[in-house]
Design an enzyme around this catalytic site. Structure first.
Site, short mmCIF file in Angstrom:
data_model
loop_
_atom_site.label_atom_id
_atom_site.label_comp_id
_atom_site.label_asym_id
_atom_site.label_seq_id
_atom_site.Cartn_x
_atom_site.Cartn_y
_atom_site.Cartn_z
N SER A 17 0.85 -1.19 0.00
CA SER A 17 0.00 0.00 0.00
C SER A 17 0.89 1.25 0.00
O SER A 17 2.02 1.20 0.50
CB SER A 17 -0.88 0.02 1.25
OG SER A 17 -1.52 1.26 1.40
N TYR A 47 -1.96 -0.78 10.32
CA TYR A 47 -1.97 -1.07 8.87
C TYR A 47 -0.69 -0.60 8.17
O TYR A 47 -0.03 -1.40 7.49
CB TYR A 47 -3.24 -0.45 8.27
CG TYR A 47 -3.46 -0.74 6.81
CD1 TYR A 47 -4.03 -1.95 6.39
CD2 TYR A 47 -3.13 0.20 5.83
CE1 TYR A 47 -4.26 -2.20 5.05
CE2 TYR A 47 -3.36 -0.05 4.49
CZ TYR A 47 -3.92 -1.25 4.10
OH TYR A 47 -4.15 -1.50 2.77
N1 NAD Z 1 -8.77 -0.96 -1.56
C1 NAD Z 1 -7.79 -0.10 -1.35
O1 NAD Z 1 -7.98 1.13 -1.40
C2 NAD Z 1 -6.40 -0.60 -1.08
C3 NAD Z 1 -5.34 0.32 -1.08
C4 NAD Z 1 -4.05 -0.11 -0.84
C5 NAD Z 1 -3.81 -1.46 -0.62
N2 NAD Z 1 -4.85 -2.35 -0.61
C6 NAD Z 1 -4.51 -3.75 -0.37
O2 NAD Z 1 -5.05 -4.56 -1.39
C7 NAD Z 1 -5.25 -5.89 -0.90
C8 NAD Z 1 -6.64 -6.36 -1.26
O3 NAD Z 1 -7.60 -5.62 -0.56
P1 NAD Z 1 -8.99 -5.18 -1.16
O4 NAD Z 1 -8.99 -3.69 -1.16
O5 NAD Z 1 -9.31 -5.91 -2.42
O6 NAD Z 1 -9.96 -5.62 0.04
P2 NAD Z 1 -10.89 -6.88 0.26
O7 NAD Z 1 -11.26 -6.80 1.69
O8 NAD Z 1 -11.98 -6.92 -0.75
O9 NAD Z 1 -9.93 -8.13 -0.01
C9 NAD Z 1 -9.21 -8.78 0.98
C10 NAD Z 1 -9.51 -10.26 0.90
O10 NAD Z 1 -8.71 -10.93 1.90
C11 NAD Z 1 -9.51 -11.96 2.47
N3 NAD Z 1 -9.02 -12.33 3.79
C12 NAD Z 1 -9.12 -11.63 4.96
N4 NAD Z 1 -8.61 -12.34 5.97
C13 NAD Z 1 -8.16 -13.51 5.45
C14 NAD Z 1 -7.53 -14.67 6.01
N5 NAD Z 1 -7.25 -14.76 7.30
N6 NAD Z 1 -7.20 -15.67 5.17
C15 NAD Z 1 -7.48 -15.61 3.85
N7 NAD Z 1 -8.09 -14.54 3.26
C16 NAD Z 1 -8.42 -13.51 4.06
C17 NAD Z 1 -10.91 -11.34 2.55
O11 NAD Z 1 -11.90 -12.33 2.71
C18 NAD Z 1 -10.99 -10.59 1.21
O12 NAD Z 1 -11.53 -11.40 0.20
C19 NAD Z 1 -4.99 -5.82 0.60
O13 NAD Z 1 -3.69 -6.29 0.86
C20 NAD Z 1 -5.10 -4.33 0.90
O14 NAD Z 1 -4.36 -3.96 2.04
C21 NAD Z 1 -6.13 -1.96 -0.84
#
Ligand code: NAD
Length: 266
Positions: free
Chosen positions: A151, A164
């Site tokens: 991130s 985070y």
């Molecule tokens: N959305 C944003 O703005 C953003 C920005 C920067 C980074 N990210 C990063 O992108 C990645 C994906 O996030 P996203 O935004 O798609 O959110 P999201 O919550 O839709 O996806 C995260 C997924 O991880 C799964 N998960 C959670 N705990 C788990 C576990 N113990 N075992 C297996 N799976 C598990 C959840 O069920 C979910 O499907 C993350 O690493 C997040 O930190 C997101």
């Protein structure tokens, strides 16, 4: 077809939480499958995880869902074993699974140790664990690529969201460690997104509130909009494929220029 004959494992690839809209992991799974990869998706959400695979198959691709909690070593080992049995190799790992469970929008004096430790366990140790058990299978087939979804928060902390950014800064370091220790067989890189619009943005808000909320954040970005999951998937494809064959240990910020911008004007 940049991923032809490749087998990829994507953690956190379930198709969103509620509306079935895209998560970053599912968008990466779709992109890789559309480029010829066989995709193994792991996630704790079984129904939504299977939906990702259904969609891959509807579009003529090949994939497999294995319900896996990335805090559980035995479940990770099983998922890797299944990948080996089914496809006989692993060419690419995308670590994406992250949790926002608990009362975590707090500073370090306020957050409970339990909440702190859980987020570290999923968001950081989960990346370590999956990579640890995936790497031997990757090496058995001659090597491959690892893409860690980090991130922009790895570089800039967020007020009252202490844990985070800590996990994301450590993921960047983990990425570089893997890049050096397993070169030249394995290349490892990280993607550091800014604000990405995902289904999960909804929370308990009404659709109008969601739009207002997203607009409020988006206007602080030079691009004046949130990033799409497809824009992250495009970078993941680049880093996973031979297109980035000499890029190793990099942490690429994908935030439309926000981190380098200042609101101060002359
Ligand atoms: N959305 C944003 O703005 C953003 C920005 C920067 C980074 N990210 C990063 O992108 C990645 C994906 O996030 P996203 O935004 O798609 O959110 P999201 O919550 O839709 O996806 C995260 C997924 O991880 C799964 N998960 C959670 N705990 C788990 C576990 N113990 N075992 C297996 N799976 C598990 C959840 O069920 C979910 O499907 C993350 O690493 C997040 O930190 C997101």
């Amino acid at each position: 077809m940049k991923m032809q004959n490749k087998v990829a494992l994507v953690t956190g690839g379930a198709l969103g939480y509620k509306s079935g809209g895209p998560s970053i992991g599912s968008a990466i799974a779709f992109k890789f499958a559309s480029e010829g990869a066989k995709v193994v998706v792991i996630d704790i959400l079984e129904e939504m995880g299977k939906k990702t695979i259904d969609k891959i198959r509807e579009n003529g691709g090949e994939g497999l869902f294995v319900k896996t909690d990335v805090t559980k070593t035995n479940e990770i080992k099983k998922a890797i074993e299944i990948t080996d049995q089914k496809f006989g190799r692993l060419n690419c790992l995308v670590n994406c699974a992250a949790s926002y469970e608990g009362d975590i929008f707090k500073n370090i004096a306020e957050i409970s140790e339990e909440d702190w430790n859980y987020i570290i366990d999923v968001n950081l140790n989960g990346y370590f664990r999956v990579a640890k058990y995936a790497i031997p299978l990757m090496l058995k087939g001659g090597g491959g690529t690892i893409v860690n979804i980090s991130s922009a928060a790895a570089f800039k902390v967020l007020k009252n969201f202490s844990v985070y950014p800590v996990t994301k800064a450590a993921i960047n370091s983990l990425t570089r460690t893997i890049a050096i220790d397993f070169a030249p067989q394995i290349r490892a890189n990280a993607i550091c997104p800014g604000f990405v619009r995902i289904a999960n943005s909804e929370g308990n808000r009404t659709p109008e509130e969601v739009e207002q909320w997203i607009e409020g954040i988006a206007k602080t970005y030079p691009q004046k909009r949130a990033c799409t999951v497809e824009e992250i998937a495009n970078v993941a494809l680049f880093l996973a494929s031979d297109d980035s064959s000499y890029i190793n240990g990099e942490c690429i910020i994908v935030d439309g220029g926000r981190i380098i911008s200042d609101t101060h004007e002359f």
